[in-house]
Design an enzyme around this catalytic site. Structure first.
Site, PDB file in Angstrom:
ATOM      1  N   GLY A 245       0.792  -1.226   0.000  1.00 30.49           N
ATOM      2  CA  GLY A 245       0.000   0.000   0.000  1.00 30.49           C
ATOM      3  C   GLY A 245       0.822   1.272   0.000  1.00 30.49           C
ATOM      4  N   GLU A 287       4.833  -6.142   1.713  1.00 26.57           N
ATOM      5  CA  GLU A 287       4.518  -6.678   0.389  1.00 26.57           C
ATOM      6  C   GLU A 287       4.065  -5.568  -0.561  1.00 26.57           C
ATOM      7  OE1 GLU A 287       2.002  -9.897   1.915  1.00 26.57           O
ATOM      8  OE2 GLU A 287       0.323  -8.480   1.923  1.00 26.57           O
ATOM      9  N   PRO A 288       5.021  -4.746  -0.997  1.00 27.12           N
ATOM     10  CA  PRO A 288       4.674  -3.680  -1.934  1.00 27.12           C
ATOM     11  C   PRO A 288       4.399  -4.221  -3.334  1.00 27.12           C
ATOM     12  CG  PRO A 288       7.046  -3.738  -1.582  1.00 27.12           C
ATOM     13  CD  PRO A 288       6.462  -4.786  -0.682  1.00 27.12           C
ATOM     14  N   ARG A 290       2.580  -1.769  -6.117  1.00 27.08           N
ATOM     15  CA  ARG A 290       2.696  -0.536  -6.912  1.00 27.08           C
ATOM     16  C   ARG A 290       4.045   0.166  -6.732  1.00 27.08           C
ATOM     17  NH1 ARG A 290      -2.077   2.060  -7.311  1.00 27.08           N
ATOM     18  NH2 ARG A 290      -2.730   0.585  -5.717  1.00 27.08           N
ATOM     19  N   ARG A 326      -8.503   2.219 -14.111  1.00 24.89           N
ATOM     20  CA  ARG A 326      -8.269   2.878 -12.814  1.00 24.89           C
ATOM     21  C   ARG A 326      -8.943   4.247 -12.676  1.00 24.89           C
ATOM     22  NH1 ARG A 326      -3.417   4.190 -11.214  1.00 24.89           N
ATOM     23  NH2 ARG A 326      -3.871   3.651  -9.060  1.00 24.89           N
ATOM     24  N   TYR A 330     -11.610   4.257  -9.527  1.00 32.13           N
ATOM     25  CA  TYR A 330     -11.411   5.024  -8.287  1.00 32.13           C
ATOM     26  C   TYR A 330     -10.728   6.362  -8.513  1.00 32.13           C
ATOM     27  CZ  TYR A 330      -7.455   1.673  -8.415  1.00 32.13           C
ATOM     28  OH  TYR A 330      -6.424   0.863  -8.789  1.00 32.13           O
ATOM     29  N   CYS A 357     -17.248   2.650 -25.530  1.00 29.69           N
ATOM     30  CA  CYS A 357     -18.617   3.165 -25.656  1.00 29.69           C
ATOM     31  C   CYS A 357     -19.133   3.681 -24.319  1.00 29.69           C
ATOM     32  CB  CYS A 357     -19.515   2.093 -26.230  1.00 29.69           C
ATOM     33  SG  CYS A 357     -18.996   1.653 -27.869  1.00 29.69           S
ATOM     34  N   GLU A 358     -18.286   4.420 -23.638  1.00 32.45           N
ATOM     35  CA  GLU A 358     -18.594   5.121 -22.411  1.00 32.45           C
ATOM     36  C   GLU A 358     -17.970   6.499 -22.562  1.00 32.45           C
ATOM     37  OE1 GLU A 358     -17.993   1.807 -21.588  1.00 32.45           O
ATOM     38  OE2 GLU A 358     -20.027   1.760 -20.792  1.00 32.45           O
ATOM     39  N   TYR A 385      -1.566  -2.103 -11.758  1.00 28.58           N
ATOM     40  CA  TYR A 385      -3.032  -2.251 -11.810  1.00 28.58           C
ATOM     41  C   TYR A 385      -3.640  -1.663 -13.095  1.00 28.58           C
ATOM     42  CZ  TYR A 385      -2.091  -3.285  -6.946  1.00 28.58           C
ATOM     43  OH  TYR A 385      -1.567  -3.829  -5.808  1.00 28.58           O
TER      44      TYR A 385
HETATM   45  C1  LIG Z   1      -2.705  -8.423   0.629  1.00 25.62           C
HETATM   46  C2  LIG Z   1      -2.107  -7.376  -0.241  1.00 25.62           C
HETATM   47  N1  LIG Z   1      -0.801  -7.117  -0.109  1.00 25.62           N
HETATM   48  C3  LIG Z   1      -0.199  -6.177  -0.878  1.00 25.62           C
HETATM   49  C4  LIG Z   1      -0.909  -5.470  -1.827  1.00 25.62           C
HETATM   50  C5  LIG Z   1      -0.180  -4.471  -2.652  1.00 25.62           C
HETATM   51  O1  LIG Z   1      -0.647  -3.173  -2.537  1.00 25.62           O
HETATM   52  P1  LIG Z   1       0.158  -2.014  -3.273  1.00 25.62           P
HETATM   53  O2  LIG Z   1       0.271  -2.391  -4.703  1.00 25.62           O
HETATM   54  O3  LIG Z   1      -0.681  -0.802  -3.094  1.00 25.62           O
HETATM   55  O4  LIG Z   1       1.492  -1.923  -2.599  1.00 25.62           O
HETATM   56  C6  LIG Z   1      -2.286  -5.696  -1.970  1.00 25.62           C
HETATM   57  C7  LIG Z   1      -3.073  -4.932  -2.943  1.00 25.62           C
HETATM   58  O5  LIG Z   1      -4.233  -5.116  -3.171  1.00 25.62           O
HETATM   59  C8  LIG Z   1      -2.891  -6.690  -1.167  1.00 25.62           C
HETATM   60  O6  LIG Z   1      -4.188  -6.972  -1.276  1.00 25.62           O
END
Ligand SMILES: Cc1ncc(COP(=O)(O)O)c(C=O)c1O
Length: 427
Positions: A245, A287-288, A290, A326, A330, A357-358, A385
């Site tokens: 995140g 766990e990055p 993005r 995306r 959101y 078609c939007e 994403y």
């Molecule tokens: C369990 C989990 N870990 C890590 C991530 C990665 O998030 P981000 O790409 O924002 O770092 C996500 C994204 O949905 C997730 O669901």
């Protein structure tokens, strides 16, 4: 904002004014592979991975790349040569990792609503660890046969609701993910009572696009409480994973949440939190997704038409909601720029929209008045994403993906062919 500030990370313009990604001109890339095209600058990608891995190593922390952000065989193969683990959350992501030769010992199975087939794959040893998301899933896992014991992390909904869009917020009482705090004791006991499951630790993930370390520290405190209760019951957690995140700036005036700096702060807080709770320090994990791929990715499109209706100017490109949902999903921002040439024409507000078609408006921004059919338009920060969420809406083929780095380029995902587009249709 100067032009230099709005170029994709690591990019520059060549003598002809074309944007250069990974040392390769977008003109060459668009001509060679067609558009829409996702270009992944491997110089930026590798630097992102190295910076995070270098920050984690001295802390003994574990970094898993969240494959949902972007995954294809060549990317998984590239990551296999790094210290990173890989999170997969479907059989498709697992198959991709396996095709790339990514070792099972570094694979983790995630997901909300895992199928029996996915649970069986985990129990068969195709991953080294599973993150269980709820009671029903844990019961199904416990009831299955297994040749060996599987490491289990219990995903906790920490109750911490980070400030981000509701669609990507995964902590808090209005989110479906994980065990509620008051369910965790029973869940850990169930894991420990099941001979083919081994309690390995606790996990939480608050959501995506978090720009402030504070909620991540709050999430850590919540899982440390769970870990302390488990330790008190005789089951110390080996690992505490606080999810991904880490926000990546999309607008030129914004800044990333620095993963390396945040990881150091989390590690300090984890150490102090464990001392306060009189327990041994577990291995910290993040766990990055993005933060590793977003800024390395740039989407290239051809301008198909420029139209004026009333006061609005529309720049219609040859992609849209199908290759990048995306903005519609959101309100994500992707900075647009005229990438195939430099223009000295004045800037004017333009709505960049796709050909679906939007009213699939991708972004409203200032673009030169002379932007015209045939120009290459780039959308920045598009590595995460976008391709992984792309669809065949309007029966458009899914786009191609190319690596560009150190002045070289190669296709890593082919554009879907007409036969592949129609391949599942039964006459
Ligand atoms: C369990 C989990 N870990 C890590 C991530 C990665 O998030 P981000 O790409 O924002 O770092 C996500 C994204 O949905 C997730 O669901």
């Amino acid at each position: 904002v100067t032009d230099a500030e709005v170029l994709p990370r690591g990019a520059e313009r060549d003598a002809h004014g074309a944007v250069v990604l990974g040392g390769v001109s977008v003109d060459a890339l668009a001509r060679m592979y067609g558009t829409p095209l996702l270009v992944l600058d491997t110089d930026v990608l590798d630097a992102n991975v190295a910076r995070i891995a270098d920050a984690a190593r001295p802390l003994g922390a574990e970094v898993a790349y969240a494959g949902k952000a972007l995954l294809f065989v060549a990317l998984a193969r590239r990551l296999a040569d790094t210290p990173l683990l890989l999170d997969v959350c479907s059989l498709g992501e697992l198959l991709t990792a396996e095709r790339a030769g990514f070792p099972a010992a570094r694979l983790v199975l995630h997901g909300c609503g895992k199928t029996d087939v996915e649970l069986a794959a985990a129990l068969a040893g195709r991953v080294s660890r599973i993150v269980v998301d709820g009671t029903e899933e844990l019961e199904r896992l416990a009831a299955m046969d297994a040749p060996r014991a599987l490491d289990v992390l219990v995903r906790v909904n920490s109750g911490v609701a980070a400030t981000t869009h509701a669609a990507v917020r995964t902590g808090g009482n209005d989110s479906k993910f994980g065990f509620a705090l008051d369910e965790t004791t029973a869940a850990i006991a169930r894991v420990r009572a099941t001979p083919h499951l081994r309690f390995a630790g606790v996990h939480t993930h608050l959501g995506s696009q978090i720009y402030d370390a504070a909620p991540l520290l709050d999430g850590l405190a919540a899982v440390l409480d769970v870990a302390a209760a488990a330790a008190g019951g005789g089951a110390p957690a080996e690992s505490v994973v606080v999810g991904g995140g880490f926000g990546v700036a999309a607008r030129p005036e914004d800044a990333d949440l620095d993963v390396a700096v945040t990881l150091a702060a989390l590690h300090r807080a984890c150490s102090a939190g464990c001392a306060e709770r009189h327990m041994a320090m577990p291995r910290l994990g993040i766990e990055p997704g993005r933060a590793i791929v977003a800024a390395a990715g740039t989407s290239l499109y051809r301008v198909v038409a420029v139209k004026r209706h009333g006061l609005r100017r529309f720049v219609v490109i040859d992609g849209g909601i199908a290759d990048n949902p995306r903005p519609a999903l959101y309100g994500a921002y992707h900075h647009p720029l005229l990438a195939s040439r430099r223009s000295d024409a004045p800037l004017e507000t333009a709505t960049v929209c796709g050909r679906s078609c939007e009213n699939d408006e991708l972004v409203v921004a200032q673009l030169p008045t002379d932007i015209a059919r045939g120009d290459v338009l780039a959308l920045c920060t598009a590595g995460g994403y976008t391709y992984s969420m792309s669809s065949n809406y309007n029966r458009f083929p899914r786009p191609a993906v190319a690596f560009a780095g150190a002045g070289r380029h190669r296709a890593v995902v082919r554009r879907q062919t007409d036969d592949e587009l129609l391949g599942n249709d039964l006459a």
